[in-house]
Motif scaffolding. Sequence first.
Motif, short mmCIF file in Angstrom:
data_model
loop_
_atom_site.label_atom_id
_atom_site.label_comp_id
_atom_site.label_asym_id
_atom_site.label_seq_id
_atom_site.Cartn_x
_atom_site.Cartn_y
_atom_site.Cartn_z
N GLU A 122 34.34 59.76 33.73
CA GLU A 122 33.14 60.51 34.11
C GLU A 122 32.83 60.27 35.58
N VAL A 163 23.21 68.37 35.22
CA VAL A 163 24.33 67.92 36.06
C VAL A 163 23.97 68.10 37.52
N SER A 168 23.69 61.47 34.50
CA SER A 168 24.94 61.12 33.82
C SER A 168 24.96 61.77 32.45
N ASN A 169 26.11 61.73 31.79
CA ASN A 169 26.21 62.28 30.44
C ASN A 169 25.23 61.59 29.49
N LYS A 184 29.45 65.88 26.71
CA LYS A 184 30.76 65.98 27.34
C LYS A 184 31.42 67.31 27.03
N VAL A 187 29.65 70.06 29.07
CA VAL A 187 30.00 69.97 30.49
C VAL A 187 31.40 70.53 30.71
N SER A 188 32.34 70.11 29.87
CA SER A 188 33.72 70.57 30.00
C SER A 188 33.83 72.08 29.83
N MET A 191 32.28 73.91 32.84
CA MET A 191 33.16 73.84 34.01
C MET A 191 34.32 74.81 33.87
N ASN A 198 35.55 70.01 39.21
CA ASN A 198 34.91 68.72 39.02
C ASN A 198 33.40 68.88 38.90
N ARG A 199 32.75 67.80 38.58
CA ARG A 199 31.31 67.78 38.33
C ARG A 199 30.51 68.13 39.58
N THR A 200 31.01 67.71 40.74
CA THR A 200 30.30 68.01 41.98
C THR A 200 30.27 69.51 42.24
N ALA A 202 30.37 71.77 39.99
CA ALA A 202 29.42 72.32 39.01
C ALA A 202 27.99 72.14 39.49
#
Length: 233
Positions: A122, A163, A168-169, A184, A187-188, A191, A198-200, A202
Amino acid sequence: MIRVVVADDQALVRAGVRMLLEAAGDMEVCGEAVDGAQAVRLAEGLRPDVTLMDLRMPRMDGLEATRRVLAAWPAARIVILTTFAEDENVYAALRAGAIGFLVKDDEPGRMVDAVRRAATGEPLLAPSVLRRVVERALAAEEQAAAHVPAGLTDRELEVLALVGAGLSNAEIADALHVGVTTVKSHVSTAMDKLGVRNRTQAAVVAHRIGLVDAGFRPVGYPPRGGPAHPPRG
């Protein structure tokens, strides 16, 4: 036990990080590097769960070391340590594939949290770093009408907003009263639908379409298919 390599040219910093991590009870520092070249050798040889990489080191800096480790071992999980959130190398390290960033004056507990999260894959960005990354990305984009990306469910939009706020998750799970595994998955899926890596990235999308205000607070989400609402307050 989470195995960690610590790379920093200052002995006192390495000793402090070792003491902090090993006091957590579920981590061990399996190697210490005094420069980037040694960090590369240790990361490739020991294959730790996480490498904490200082950016400013002699002989080979942390940025080049990060590039080399990830080129040889793409699955490596590297968390960057930096003194200044505005360090230009932060953005280059993000592009190289570092999983997280910490500013050295952050609360000690954030480092422990970052290592645990990185070990599970993560990503984590210190709030000050996330803010600068998002602001920089938004400034570089062409201004255009922002619409909700097609295909996102209401729950995925809620998760995306959180996010974007830097949660965090586990924090998102608490906020939405669902399990971390469910978060999770959302989020996946979000995305994948957004086409981001990546998360950033997003988080940047969340800001661009108005899910998060300038103070990094979630503001809900716009009507499906319509333009993003401007931040309130």
